[in-house]
Write an enzyme that holds these catalytic residues in place. Structure first.
Site: not given
Ligand code: G6P
Length: 608
Positions: A2, A27, A75, A101-102, A481, A485, A488, A504, A603
């Site tokens: 949010c 956000r 969100w 937000n929260g 990672e 990527k 997502e 395994h 994010k």
């Molecule tokens: C969300 C984002 C990711 C990020 C993660 C941790 O899931 O989509 O890209 O790695 O949060 O966020 P931070 O701000 O703590 O790195």
């Protein structure tokens, strides 16, 4: 998670709020809304879906008149992303509007209490209790400031709130607890927002609001109070970057722009910390690691994977045990953490709820805490004993790229710095590693330049519904990672495996045509990787390999190859990830996905 924005000044508020919300859309983007004060009344518009829907509905804001207002992009947590659940929420008499937000954890109890008082609820959100509390306390006191204070004192959980009141023209209120909120200082106009990107087009002068503080904002004045209502003097900070940093700059997507920015971002993270061939971190004393017996790295998402990659160099060079643990797990264990532990937390936003909780938990157990954070003034930056900022600049795309690589670089730098302080490396090795750090930006540029064939590969592979990534050692950490990527942003199922673990169980899923991305840059383990590649090839898999530039042996097995430049093996993570970021980007593009705003994600994850 949010985004909120507020404005008061001489201009029409609605277009400014909408533009601010567009910059906060990373956000959350389930629904959006704005409320504007005009001639003693509040007018409001909301729309489910992305902000463009709200822009359409309001004719880019032209249909809402008034020069003070608040806005929200959501969100969803409590209640589906419908127009009714979208913020702002209005009091029953239409005099108050609130954006939030929260999460309000005691909202059920408050809701019951307010319903007994006769308040009628329109939405399923936790937020709506706030607006009715404001109404209740305003009617009781006739004082808007007091109503905001009293309402905030009833809330448990996390909140950044924006409030307007029909009886207080030209005024917006902002209050925060455990959710980010900043104030923007303009000339004849003032602002608040969840972060700087929403305000940078208007002002670079920022006040960071602390937990428990609230602000009364008029066009000419910002007054900040503590939770007891006493005015506080707050410093004004100047943002170090420009509006261009928060714009696409000719790229089709923020993600691509941010991938391409990585050499510059890494330079900003690394160069200023190397003086006369020596690494210096501001604020870290010479005996920083005295008495430390164990390092725990904790984070969420890609930041956690940055920790998994960075761990190798720290352990190898410092010879201190390093554990990595997801913040959401660490906080609910009874971990063996004490004053002999250094906790390194990593967070791009500095606002991730689970990471914040991990810092609090470890601090309570006496650990020393070091945060690697991108956003200046964020909660984690303030909470940790020491901070290493990554200086990547604003990252807008939900899927992190330059955030991740700069985190890895900061960890790599810390490894060399700490090893030297502990007397565990020779001066020659130290000098060579400092040089390797310095060359990281140009090697990342080389990794971009070497792999022009990625759009072609994505055309060939984009309809694979399920993929595997395999690697060993640091290459395995990169697979974690790379796989995240891809999933997502392209919504393809993908999993990362330590190559030696395949046999395994997972090898049962290898079949004709299955794409296996094999990262084999760790020279010492290349032969082992070749054996694993042969195993999957024998079962019909297609192999896309990532190897060091100049490697010819790979051609005997791989169907396609991506190259990365040769360099210090301990510092390969930030380099190797680059072709995988580009691969994920082009796969998502081929599949027509909304790359910068992948479905269901946000994010900044400020909820548990
Ligand atoms: C969300 C984002 C990711 C990020 C993660 C941790 O899931 O989509 O890209 O790695 O949060 O966020 P931070 O701000 O703590 O790195």
């Amino acid at each position: 998670m949010c985004g909120i924005v507020g404005y008061t000044g001489a201009q029409s508020a609605a277009p400014i709020l909408l533009a601010g919300l567009k910059n906060l859309e990373y956000r959350g983007y389930d629904s959006a809304g704005i409320a504007v004060l005009d001639k003693g009344a509040i007018s409001m518009a909301k729309a489910s879906g992305q902000i463009k829907n709200l822009c359409q509905k309001t004719n880019d804001g032209a249909e809402l008149h008034g020069s003070a207002g608040i806005g929200h992009t959501r969100w969803a947590t409590h209640g589906a992303p419908t127009d009714t659940n979208a913020h702002p929420h209005l009091s029953n008499d239409g005099k108050f509007a609130v954006v939030h937000n929260g999460i309000i954890e005691n909202y059920m109890a408050l809701r019951e209490e307010l319903m007994e008082e006769g308040f009628v609820f329109a939405s399923e959100t936790d937020t709506e209790v706030i607006v009715h509390l404001l109404d209740l306390y305003f009617k009781a006191t006739g004082d808007c400031k007091l109503a905001v204070m009293k309402a905030a004192s009833r809330l448990e959980g996390s909140y950044a709130l924006g409030v307007i009141c029909a009886e207080r023209p030209g005024r917006v209120y902002a209050v925060k607890e455990a959710s980010p909120l900043i104030l923007g200082v303009g000339i004849g106009e003032n602002f608040f927002a969840s972060d700087v990107t929403a305000l940078i087009a208007h002002t670079k002068n920022i006040i960071y609001l602390d937990d428990g503080e609230f602000a009364e904002i008029t066009p000419d004045r910002i007054t900040v109070y503590d939770c007891a209502g006493t005015p506080k003097k707050k410093p004004i900070f100047r943002v170090a970057w420009d509006i261009e940093a928060a714009e696409k700059g000719g790229y089709e997507h923020f993600m691509l722009k941010e991938i391409m920015e990585q050499p510059r971002a890494l330079k900003a993270t690394i160069e200023p910390r190397i003086k006369d061939g020596r690494i210096a971190f501001e604020g870290l004393p010479d005996d920083y690691l005295a008495g430390i017996e164990k390092i725990v790295i904790s984070a969420c998402g890609s930041a956690y994977y940055a920790g998994c990659a960075g761990r190798y160099a720290i352990e190898e060079l410092c010879r201190i045990p390093v554990e990595t643990e997801l913040a959401s797990e660490l906080r609910y264990r009874n971990p063996l953490i004490d004053e002999h532990t250094l906790l390194i937390v990593i967070s791009q936003s500095g606002e991730t709820a689970d990471t914040i909780a991990a810092v609090r938990e470890c601090k309570a157990r006496g650990a020393k805490t070091l945060a690697i954070v991108n956003v200046v003034g964020s909660t984690i930056a303030k909470l940790a004993d020491n901070v290493i900022y990554t200086w990547a600049g604003p990252e807008i795309a939900v899927a992190t790229t330059k955030g991740y690589t700069t985190q890895v670089a900061a960890l790599n730098m810390f490894a060399v710095y700490a090893a030297e302080r502990l007397g565990r490396i020779s001066p020659e090795r130290y000098a060579a590693l400092v040089e390797a750090l310095r060359s990281m930006p140009e090697r990342v540029q080389r990794a971009i330049d070497l792999n022009k064939n990625i759009p072609e590969l994505a055309k060939r592979y984009h309809d694979n519904q399920s993929l595997f990534f395999i690697g060993r050692n640091i290459d395995y950490a990169i697979c974690l990672e790379g796989s995240l990527k891809l999933k997502e942003i392209s919504y393809l199922h993908s999993e990362a495996y330590a190559a030696g673990e395949l046999k395994h169980g997972t090898i049962a899923l290898i079949e004709e045509g299955r794409l296996v991305i094999s990262v084999a840059c760790h020279e010492a383990l290349f032969d082992k990787m070749m054996s694993n590649i042969k195993e999957v090839k024998a079962r019909g898999a297609k192999v896309l390999a990532v190897v060091l530039e100049g490697n010819r042996r790979i051609f005997s097995e791989a169907d396609d190859v991506l190259f990365v430049p040769v360099g210090e093996p301990l510092f390969m993570a930030a380099i190797e990830i680059v072709p995988l970021q580009l691969f994920a980007y082009h796969m998502a593009r081929e599949n027509g996905c909304d790359i910068d705003k992948p479905k269901n994600l946000a994010k900044s994850v400020t909820v548990e």
